[in-house]
Design an enzyme around this catalytic site. Structure first.
Site, PDB file in Angstrom:
ATOM      1  N   CYS A 119      -3.793  -5.132  -0.101  1.00  0.00           N
ATOM      2  CA  CYS A 119      -4.487  -6.342   0.358  1.00  0.00           C
ATOM      3  C   CYS A 119      -3.592  -7.570   0.187  1.00  0.00           C
ATOM      4  O   CYS A 119      -3.480  -8.400   1.101  1.00  0.00           O
ATOM      5  CB  CYS A 119      -5.800  -6.489  -0.415  1.00  0.00           C
ATOM      6  SG  CYS A 119      -6.796  -7.883   0.133  1.00  0.00           S
ATOM      7  N   CYS A 120      -2.938  -7.692  -0.986  1.00  0.00           N
ATOM      8  CA  CYS A 120      -2.032  -8.830  -1.205  1.00  0.00           C
ATOM      9  C   CYS A 120      -0.870  -8.774  -0.219  1.00  0.00           C
ATOM     10  O   CYS A 120      -0.403  -9.813   0.260  1.00  0.00           O
ATOM     11  CB  CYS A 120      -1.500  -8.825  -2.633  1.00  0.00           C
ATOM     12  SG  CYS A 120      -2.639  -9.486  -3.862  1.00  0.00           S
ATOM     13  N   CYS A 201      -7.649 -15.540  -5.382  1.00  0.00           N
ATOM     14  CA  CYS A 201      -8.745 -15.234  -4.467  1.00  0.00           C
ATOM     15  C   CYS A 201     -10.047 -15.013  -5.241  1.00  0.00           C
ATOM     16  O   CYS A 201     -10.035 -14.535  -6.381  1.00  0.00           O
ATOM     17  CB  CYS A 201      -8.416 -13.979  -3.665  1.00  0.00           C
ATOM     18  SG  CYS A 201      -7.008 -14.177  -2.563  1.00  0.00           S
ATOM     19  N   CYS A 204     -10.904 -11.586  -6.877  1.00  0.00           N
ATOM     20  CA  CYS A 204      -9.940 -11.102  -7.865  1.00  0.00           C
ATOM     21  C   CYS A 204      -9.693 -12.092  -8.993  1.00  0.00           C
ATOM     22  O   CYS A 204      -8.723 -11.967  -9.737  1.00  0.00           O
ATOM     23  CB  CYS A 204      -8.618 -10.773  -7.178  1.00  0.00           C
ATOM     24  SG  CYS A 204      -8.755  -9.547  -5.874  1.00  0.00           S
ATOM     25  N   CYS A 227       0.864 -11.046  -7.262  1.00  0.00           N
ATOM     26  CA  CYS A 227       0.324 -10.804  -5.924  1.00  0.00           C
ATOM     27  C   CYS A 227       1.260  -9.994  -5.053  1.00  0.00           C
ATOM     28  O   CYS A 227       0.900  -9.598  -3.956  1.00  0.00           O
ATOM     29  CB  CYS A 227       0.015 -12.122  -5.245  1.00  0.00           C
ATOM     30  SG  CYS A 227       1.472 -13.152  -5.022  1.00  0.00           S
TER      31      CYS A 227
HETATM   32  S1  SF4 Z   1      -5.813 -11.533  -4.624  1.00  0.00           S
HETATM   33 FE1  SF4 Z   1      -7.372  -9.966  -4.108  1.00  0.00          FE
HETATM   34  S2  SF4 Z   1      -8.404 -10.669  -2.249  1.00  0.00           S
HETATM   35 FE2  SF4 Z   1      -6.540 -11.922  -2.521  1.00  0.00          FE
HETATM   36  S3  SF4 Z   1      -5.041 -10.945  -1.242  1.00  0.00           S
HETATM   37 FE3  SF4 Z   1      -4.790 -10.063  -3.301  1.00  0.00          FE
HETATM   38  S4  SF4 Z   1      -6.140  -8.286  -3.431  1.00  0.00           S
HETATM   39 FE4  SF4 Z   1      -6.688  -9.447  -1.571  1.00  0.00          FE
END
Ligand code: SF4
Length: 390
Positions: A119-120, A201, A204, A227
């Site tokens: 996701c990051c 985010c 998280c 991240c």
């Molecule tokens: S901090 Fe969490 S929601 Fe944000 S990009 Fe990374 S995994 Fe995704």
């Protein structure tokens, strides 16, 4: 110099700006053709407003890259708008993953529940890499006191394969950040007061209890601490960090150089003077006090004075440094005292241009003790009198 190797460019720039303070690093380095094209990457998080404000003062047309993961707190988006409206920055670019990439890899927005690294990578690393294409460097808010590999942090760092990282706050301590925000009446991110010292985010990030590591609320319960925009051996790497790769910790481990000071005066409410051996009571009235807008062409009339005070109405106002430097170039041999809004980070710069002592209020002296003012270990070889002595 852009033809030189990345390491040689970093070394040359570090030598050129070694005793500059944060504001002066930004002011001069961003106009330095040897640095090339640079952007500030900002999360508009807990401490971001310091660099954003500095940039708005010294180079407001510098591109600011704000990564909107579309998973941020509404408070962060509101704060970003508030800062953008308040500061005269003219080139804020909001960076997002493409709709096609989101549709292909995270159509229902739940990837963070299954694979935070993926996701990051999707929402931060790939968009940032694309946004940085064409830049020769980027500005970060990393600091030595954060520990790990950062204890040796320089203003300029090579980042393979071809960019420099600029770390103007490398020598700053937590109190410098707080003092800068106070002095410039900068708005805080609203979540800081609600227990979020480090803000990422929304899915998280959780609040942090007293005594916990400030970053412990990020990806709480997971081994993940970064991240994906992280660095190993000076190189940016993508994806999860290998267990043996020793990533840089994000802790507030204090690594202050211990400086012995000859004289530490008790601190009543009276201001004190910072000199090379510590704090002293204020003694002697200036023969002349120069406001920052003094016409440099008039300075020749003051060369017979014994003590000249140069005013700094704010730490971002560097005109007093220029006045002191010109006085020395004209041959002024008396003492120069800086008064007003300087902080410990600027002592090396003050000494470099020929200022002998800095007058600070008692409250600042209590927050920033003498050892902190003198902690830049190598400035003594570069101060005005040492250079005069050869
Ligand atoms: S901090 Fe969490 S929601 Fe944000 S990009 Fe990374 S995994 Fe995704």
């Amino acid at each position: 110099m852009l033809d030189l190797s990345l390491e040689d460019r970093a070394a040359t720039l570090n030598a050129r700006y070694r005793n500059h303070a944060a504001v002066q690093v930004l002011r001069h380095a961003l106009a330095d053709p040897d640095l090339g094209k640079v952007a500030l990457v900002s999360s508009f998080g807990a401490e971001s407003v310091v660099l954003l404000h500095m940039l708005s003062v010294v180079a407001p047309d510098t591109p600011v890259l704000f990564i909107d993961t579309e998973m941020l707190f509404p408070e962060t988006l509101a704060y970003q708008r508030q800062i953008a409206e308040r500061l005269p920055l003219t080139d804020i670019r909001v960076i997002r993953a493409s709709a096609e990439q989101i549709a292909a890899r995270d159509p229902d927005g739940t990837l963070h529940q299954r694979d935070t690294d993926a996701c990051c990578d999707l929402r931060k690393v790939v968009p940032l890499e694309a946004a940085l294409a064409g830049f020769d460097g980027w500005i970060t808010g990393r600091k030595r006191f954060q520990g790990g590999q950062r204890v040796e942090l320089d203003f300029f760092e090579p980042e393979a394969p071809g960019r420099l990282r600029v770390n103007p706050l490398a020598h700053w301590r937590p109190q410098d950040v707080a003092d800068y925000m106070d002095e410039n009446a900068l708005p805080r991110h609203p979540l800081v007061a609600r227990g979020y010292p480090s803000i990422g985010c929304a899915p998280c990030t959780s609040p942090v209890a007293a005594g916990e590591d400030p970053r412990s609320g990020r990806w709480r319960g997971q081994a993940k601490t970064e991240c994906g925009i992280h660095f190993i051996g000076g190189k940016m790497v993508r994806g999860p960090i290998a267990p043996d790769a020793a990533p840089e910790p994000e802790t507030d481990t204090m690594t202050e150089t211990v400086i012995q000071t000859a004289e530490i005066v008790p601190l009543p409410d009276a201001p004190v003077l910072v000199r090379d051996d510590g704090f002293h009571p204020v003694e002697g009235d200036p023969d002349v006090t120069l406001p920052p807008d003094t016409d440099p062409s008039t300075l020749g009339q003051y060369l017979n004075a014994g003590l000249i005070a140069v005013e700094f109405p704010a730490m971002t106002d560097g005109r007093g440094f220029s006045l002191a430097r010109i006085l020395r170039e004209l041959g002024f041999a008396g003492r120069i005292r800086a008064t007003g809004g300087l902080i410990a980070d600027q002592y090396a710069m003050a000494r470099r241009v020929g200022i002998d002592e800095v007058q600070i209020p008692a409250a600042l002296a209590r927050r920033q003790p003498a050892g902190q003012w003198l902690a830049r270990a190598d400035w003594r070889a570069w101060d005005h009198r040492s250079r005069l002595a050869g």
